[in-house]
Design an enzyme around this catalytic site. Sequence first.
Site, PDB file in Angstrom:
ATOM      1  CG  ASP A   1      -3.766  -1.576  17.388  1.00 54.22           C
ATOM      2  OD1 ASP A   1      -4.926  -1.915  17.698  1.00 54.22           O
ATOM      3  OD2 ASP A   1      -3.475  -1.022  16.424  1.00 54.22           O
TER       4      ASP A   1
ATOM      5  CB  THR B   1      -2.884  12.280   7.154  1.00 49.26           C
ATOM      6  OG1 THR B   1      -1.855  11.584   6.853  1.00 49.26           O
ATOM      7  CG2 THR B   1      -3.402  13.299   6.456  1.00 49.26           C
TER       8      THR B   1
ATOM      9  CB  CYS C   1      -2.517   8.145   1.112  1.00 47.51           C
ATOM     10  SG  CYS C   1      -1.665   7.466   2.526  1.00 47.51           S
TER      11      CYS C   1
ATOM     12  NE  ARG D   1      -6.860   0.817   3.536  1.00 47.97           N
ATOM     13  CZ  ARG D   1      -5.969   1.358   4.592  1.00 47.97           C
ATOM     14  NH1 ARG D   1      -6.298   2.020   5.458  1.00 47.97           N
ATOM     15  NH2 ARG D   1      -4.653   1.098   4.324  1.00 47.97           N
TER      16      ARG D   1
ATOM     17  CB  VAL E   1       1.345   5.377   9.206  1.00 53.97           C
ATOM     18  CG1 VAL E   1       2.255   6.416   9.913  1.00 53.97           C
ATOM     19  CG2 VAL E   1       1.005   5.767   7.833  1.00 53.97           C
TER      20      VAL E   1
ATOM     21  CE  LYS F   1      -6.988   8.837   5.266  1.00 46.73           C
ATOM     22  NZ  LYS F   1      -6.236   9.903   5.691  1.00 46.73           N
TER      23      LYS F   1
END
Length: 446
Positions: free
Chosen positions: A30, A121, A258, A326, A11, A261
């Site tokens: 980061d 999110t 997404c 994932r 994202v 989760k």
Amino acid sequence: MNITVIGTGYVGLVSGVCYAELGNKVICVDKDLGKIETLQAGEIPIYEPGLKELADKNSSAGKLSFTTDLTEAVRQSDIIILAVGTPPMPSGEANMAYINQAALDIAEAMNGYKIIAIKSTVPVGTNERIHELIRTRTSEPFDSISLPEFLREGSAVKDTLNPDRIVIGADNQDAADTMAELHRPLTEQIIVTDIRSAEMIKYASNAFLATKISFINEIANICEKVGADVTKVAEGMGYDKRIGQSFLKAGIGYGGSCFPKDTRALIQIAGNVDYEFKLLRSVVEVNQDQRFNVIRKLETIFNGQLRGKTVAVWGLAFKPNTDDVRDSPALEIIQYLVENGVKVKAYDPIAMENFKGLYGKEGVIWCNQALDTAQDSDALCLLTEWDEFAEVDLNLLQSVMKQAILIDGRNVFKEEDLLGTDFVYYSVGRPSLNKGVKQQIPVMQL
């Protein structure tokens, strides 16, 4: 505008690159020094079509940079976008540790008015809580914005630059106007709402799409039993404008970072306010079970005797055009096969290394070509619908296999593709084929 994006995952990195493409000056931050050094060297740590080209272009133009220095980045920017991870905890709740720490770091770096937008999110109420957390560490003025993202891995750049809508949650009209101005080059479909509703829109959207996937998979399972073709059923349903064509593709279920989760998180959010989300619980249960249809078909074919068989697996990513593994269905399918004495050979054109990192390197024969993977196998399971697999010569494929058994978990092949081959072919929600002959289901007696 001067923008700092904190977090360079899917994202954050895609958003930062695309904001720079719109003409803004963007700093991506980061804490992972290795990731930042990779980005500074012109490499992209994720596979996403078109992303590297845009990153190179905007870095060369001086509009995009990468750093670990959050303080300096915040001080140079007017808008701070939080895009750090909120991974699930064992309970299903989102882990807020990273976003909490990022908020505290922003507060310490503040040197004037900022708009702080959360793109991660997060549970409903998070923006307000983060606002209060920042306020405890700074007296500088700022406004909080909820800015949920709706990009899809594999088409993230396209989705970011051509969104269906932009949702802005705000309690200050001037801040909302600024964020609308930032996004107006992308679309006129800009929805401004209160912050809590914006947070909920993200979860509700993903939960609804996951529901469509589980629904069509349930229909597919019924189609197999009554001899109908789910692809035709889905097509007929999709012409109804109230339903639409999207997310009606039967398969072995959703995966990725997404849907799994966010569905579990929304169930937990509901539980926290003493509401049982029964429908969404069923969606999750259906999705979990759907991937094991591949196993059930194998066990049926071999009369429950899987031990000693060689099974080839095509596709390890949870979907094509991404290297994200994932919650990929391949993880559980391969683990089950290995644990039950099956010799597994696996191949994916992009996601091999990521899969090895998550699954482990032992217990599986890792191959570099699709046909090499199928060589001398008793059955082939197609788990990710990469174009490479759809273009394989099926006559050549059957010639290298020990037994011509193909389980197509993504309905890549059509009936006419199998004509003239010796394949025993199982798909999802469609009649099985044996050497091109369709399995006949007895007419039900009423």
